[in-house]
Design a protein around this motif. Structure first.
Motif, PDB file in Angstrom:
ATOM      1  N   ASN A 106      23.657  34.510  23.134  1.00  0.00           N
ATOM      2  CA  ASN A 106      23.005  35.148  21.992  1.00  0.00           C
ATOM      3  C   ASN A 106      21.748  34.376  21.603  1.00  0.00           C
ATOM      4  OD1 ASN A 106      22.489  36.725  19.745  1.00  0.00           O
ATOM      5  ND2 ASN A 106      24.001  35.701  18.459  1.00  0.00           N
ATOM      6  N   GLY A 107      20.610  35.047  21.624  1.00  0.00           N
ATOM      7  CA  GLY A 107      19.380  34.372  21.272  1.00  0.00           C
ATOM      8  C   GLY A 107      18.158  35.250  21.477  1.00  0.00           C
ATOM      9  N   ILE A 108      16.997  34.612  21.468  1.00  0.00           N
ATOM     10  CA  ILE A 108      15.720  35.305  21.609  1.00  0.00           C
ATOM     11  C   ILE A 108      14.986  34.774  22.837  1.00  0.00           C
ATOM     12  CG2 ILE A 108      13.428  35.667  20.584  1.00  0.00           C
ATOM     13  CD1 ILE A 108      14.686  35.569  17.855  1.00  0.00           C
ATOM     14  N   TYR A 109      14.389  35.668  23.591  1.00  0.00           N
ATOM     15  CA  TYR A 109      13.547  35.299  24.718  1.00  0.00           C
ATOM     16  C   TYR A 109      12.098  35.294  24.227  1.00  0.00           C
ATOM     17  CZ  TYR A 109      17.581  36.031  27.728  1.00  0.00           C
ATOM     18  OH  TYR A 109      18.817  35.934  28.319  1.00  0.00           O
ATOM     19  N   ARG A 110      11.439  34.136  24.367  1.00  0.00           N
ATOM     20  CA  ARG A 110      10.079  33.973  23.867  1.00  0.00           C
ATOM     21  C   ARG A 110       9.097  33.715  25.012  1.00  0.00           C
ATOM     22  NH1 ARG A 110       9.439  33.213  18.422  1.00  0.00           N
ATOM     23  NH2 ARG A 110      11.375  33.151  17.189  1.00  0.00           N
ATOM     24  N   CYS A 111       7.839  34.081  24.784  1.00  0.00           N
ATOM     25  CA  CYS A 111       6.796  33.873  25.777  1.00  0.00           C
ATOM     26  C   CYS A 111       6.628  32.386  26.041  1.00  0.00           C
ATOM     27  CB  CYS A 111       5.490  34.485  25.279  1.00  0.00           C
ATOM     28  SG  CYS A 111       4.078  34.174  26.376  1.00  0.00           S
ATOM     29  N   LEU A 112       6.618  31.994  27.299  1.00  0.00           N
ATOM     30  CA  LEU A 112       6.450  30.597  27.651  1.00  0.00           C
ATOM     31  C   LEU A 112       5.038  30.111  27.325  1.00  0.00           C
ATOM     32  CD1 LEU A 112       8.041  28.263  28.999  1.00  0.00           C
ATOM     33  CD2 LEU A 112       6.968  28.932  31.162  1.00  0.00           C
ATOM     34  N   GLY A 113       4.096  31.036  27.242  1.00  0.00           N
ATOM     35  CA  GLY A 113       2.720  30.652  27.006  1.00  0.00           C
ATOM     36  C   GLY A 113       2.363  30.421  25.555  1.00  0.00           C
ATOM     37  N   THR A 123      19.765  43.315  23.657  1.00  0.00           N
ATOM     38  CA  THR A 123      19.282  44.462  24.433  1.00  0.00           C
ATOM     39  C   THR A 123      19.238  44.157  25.928  1.00  0.00           C
ATOM     40  OG1 THR A 123      16.940  43.830  24.259  1.00  0.00           O
ATOM     41  CG2 THR A 123      17.866  45.172  22.466  1.00  0.00           C
ATOM     42  N   LYS A 124      19.766  43.008  26.331  1.00  0.00           N
ATOM     43  CA  LYS A 124      19.772  42.635  27.748  1.00  0.00           C
ATOM     44  C   LYS A 124      20.944  43.316  28.455  1.00  0.00           C
ATOM     45  CE  LYS A 124      19.147  38.420  30.527  1.00  0.00           C
ATOM     46  NZ  LYS A 124      20.179  38.473  31.551  1.00  0.00           N
ATOM     47  N   PHE A 125      20.725  43.733  29.692  1.00  0.00           N
ATOM     48  CA  PHE A 125      21.803  44.367  30.465  1.00  0.00           C
ATOM     49  C   PHE A 125      21.676  43.965  31.926  1.00  0.00           C
ATOM     50  CE2 PHE A 125      18.244  47.235  30.884  1.00  0.00           C
ATOM     51  CZ  PHE A 125      18.350  47.780  32.158  1.00  0.00           C
ATOM     52  N   ASP A 126      22.766  44.125  32.660  1.00  0.00           N
ATOM     53  CA  ASP A 126      22.787  43.782  34.077  1.00  0.00           C
ATOM     54  C   ASP A 126      22.264  44.963  34.877  1.00  0.00           C
ATOM     55  OD1 ASP A 126      23.207  42.864  36.594  1.00  0.00           O
ATOM     56  OD2 ASP A 126      25.382  42.682  36.443  1.00  0.00           O
ATOM     57  N   SER A 127      21.038  44.833  35.358  1.00  0.00           N
ATOM     58  CA  SER A 127      20.406  45.929  36.103  1.00  0.00           C
ATOM     59  C   SER A 127      20.723  45.875  37.591  1.00  0.00           C
ATOM     60  CB  SER A 127      18.888  45.875  35.911  1.00  0.00           C
ATOM     61  OG  SER A 127      18.363  44.678  36.461  1.00  0.00           O
ATOM     62  N   GLY A 128      21.304  44.758  38.042  1.00  0.00           N
ATOM     63  CA  GLY A 128      21.607  44.619  39.460  1.00  0.00           C
ATOM     64  C   GLY A 128      20.382  44.317  40.306  1.00  0.00           C
ATOM     65  N   THR A 129      19.263  43.963  39.660  1.00  0.00           N
ATOM     66  CA  THR A 129      18.021  43.723  40.382  1.00  0.00           C
ATOM     67  C   THR A 129      17.744  42.248  40.639  1.00  0.00           C
ATOM     68  OG1 THR A 129      16.735  43.602  38.329  1.00  0.00           O
ATOM     69  CG2 THR A 129      16.987  45.781  39.350  1.00  0.00           C
ATOM     70  N   GLY A 130      18.394  41.357  39.874  1.00  0.00           N
ATOM     71  CA  GLY A 130      18.120  39.941  40.027  1.00  0.00           C
ATOM     72  C   GLY A 130      17.036  39.436  39.101  1.00  0.00           C
ATOM     73  N   ILE A 138      11.783  43.223  21.510  1.00  0.00           N
ATOM     74  CA  ILE A 138      12.184  42.922  20.142  1.00  0.00           C
ATOM     75  C   ILE A 138      11.232  43.596  19.160  1.00  0.00           C
ATOM     76  CG2 ILE A 138      10.853  40.784  19.856  1.00  0.00           C
ATOM     77  CD1 ILE A 138      13.429  39.598  18.547  1.00  0.00           C
ATOM     78  N   SER A 139       9.980  43.808  19.585  1.00  0.00           N
ATOM     79  CA  SER A 139       8.987  44.556  18.798  1.00  0.00           C
ATOM     80  C   SER A 139       7.900  45.043  19.738  1.00  0.00           C
ATOM     81  CB  SER A 139       8.364  43.667  17.714  1.00  0.00           C
ATOM     82  OG  SER A 139       7.230  44.302  17.137  1.00  0.00           O
ATOM     83  N   ARG A 191      11.062  31.648  27.753  1.00  0.00           N
ATOM     84  CA  ARG A 191      12.028  30.586  27.463  1.00  0.00           C
ATOM     85  C   ARG A 191      13.064  31.161  26.508  1.00  0.00           C
ATOM     86  NH1 ARG A 191      11.866  27.196  22.918  1.00  0.00           N
ATOM     87  NH2 ARG A 191      10.365  27.816  21.316  1.00  0.00           N
ATOM     88  N   PHE A 192      14.302  30.803  26.740  1.00  0.00           N
ATOM     89  CA  PHE A 192      15.399  31.318  25.932  1.00  0.00           C
ATOM     90  C   PHE A 192      15.695  30.363  24.786  1.00  0.00           C
ATOM     91  CE2 PHE A 192      19.974  31.553  24.961  1.00  0.00           C
ATOM     92  CZ  PHE A 192      20.038  32.880  24.540  1.00  0.00           C
TER      93      PHE A 192
END
Length: 202
Positions: A106-113, A123-130, A138-139, A191-192
């Motif tokens: 549980n958390g937020i994925y933020r831009c590394l830059g 809202t993350k799901f397993d797409s099977g794509t890797g 998020i917005s 970055r998570f």
């Protein structure tokens, strides 16, 4: 020479079935939401209004921030080779190789830059794509979607960070409900940040 009625009936049914099978993918695709592109990537400099979020995901409202502009050398030093190639030169990491691509904490994925909030883990799901996949950002203020015609075989919609312009990945119209979209991101571009007190799965 007359044609056997049974043979004519069989050929007619075959023709209708074939036509239906060919057209079905286009019919199904038409029922999906269109992936909309925004205006072309904004010029460097100036400011941008983004939505900000606290570490516990609480919305902090919209704020106008200066765009993050750095020299190519500074970006390379900040990001490292893999992230630099993806984020500043529209590269793509190999599937199943990005750090935490299969994370479910549980958390937020933020831009590394520039640290802009990009995706909520909810809202993350397993797409099977890797690749890390989400059914919405998020917005929408925090990302920019543009037409990507770099591959001659198909038109794609690229996703970049609204504040620093870094390339993040692409969005496709084959995702799950409720949006039907798949934001397919490069793990090295984000970055998570876990919600405080939450255990991180490595």
């Amino acid at each position: 020479m007359s044609t056997d009625p049974e043979r004519r009936r069989f050929l007619g049914v075959l023709a209708v079935t074939t036509a239906g099978a060919v057209s079905l993918p286009f019919v199904l695709r038409a029922t999906r939401p269109a992936v909309a592109a925004d205006a072309p990537r904004p010029a460097q400099g100036g400011s941008v209004t983004i939505d900000e979020f606290a570490p516990d995901k609480k919305p902090l409202g919209s704020r106008t921030q200066p765009r993050v502009v750095m020299t190519d050398e500074a970006w390379r030093a900040k990001l490292g080779a893999r992230s630099y190639d993806v984020m500043r030169h529209d590269g793509t990491e190999r599937a199943y190789t990005g750090p935490g691509w299969n994370r479910h904490d549980n958390g937020i994925y933020r831009c590394l830059g520039c640290d802009t909030a990009l995706y909520d883990s909810a809202t993350k799901f397993d797409s099977g794509t890797g690749w890390p996949s989400f059914w919405q950002p998020i917005s929408r203020k925090n990302i920019v979607q543009t037409d990507d015609r770099s591959l001659a075989i198909e038109d794609r919609t690229a996703v970049s960070c609204a504040r620093c312009g870094s390339h993040l990945g692409h969005v496709f119209d084959d995702g799950p409900d409720p949006t039907g979209l798949r934001y397919c991101m490069n793990a090295v571009a984000m970055r998570f940040v876990p919600v405080p007190g939450v255990h991180i799965t490595l």
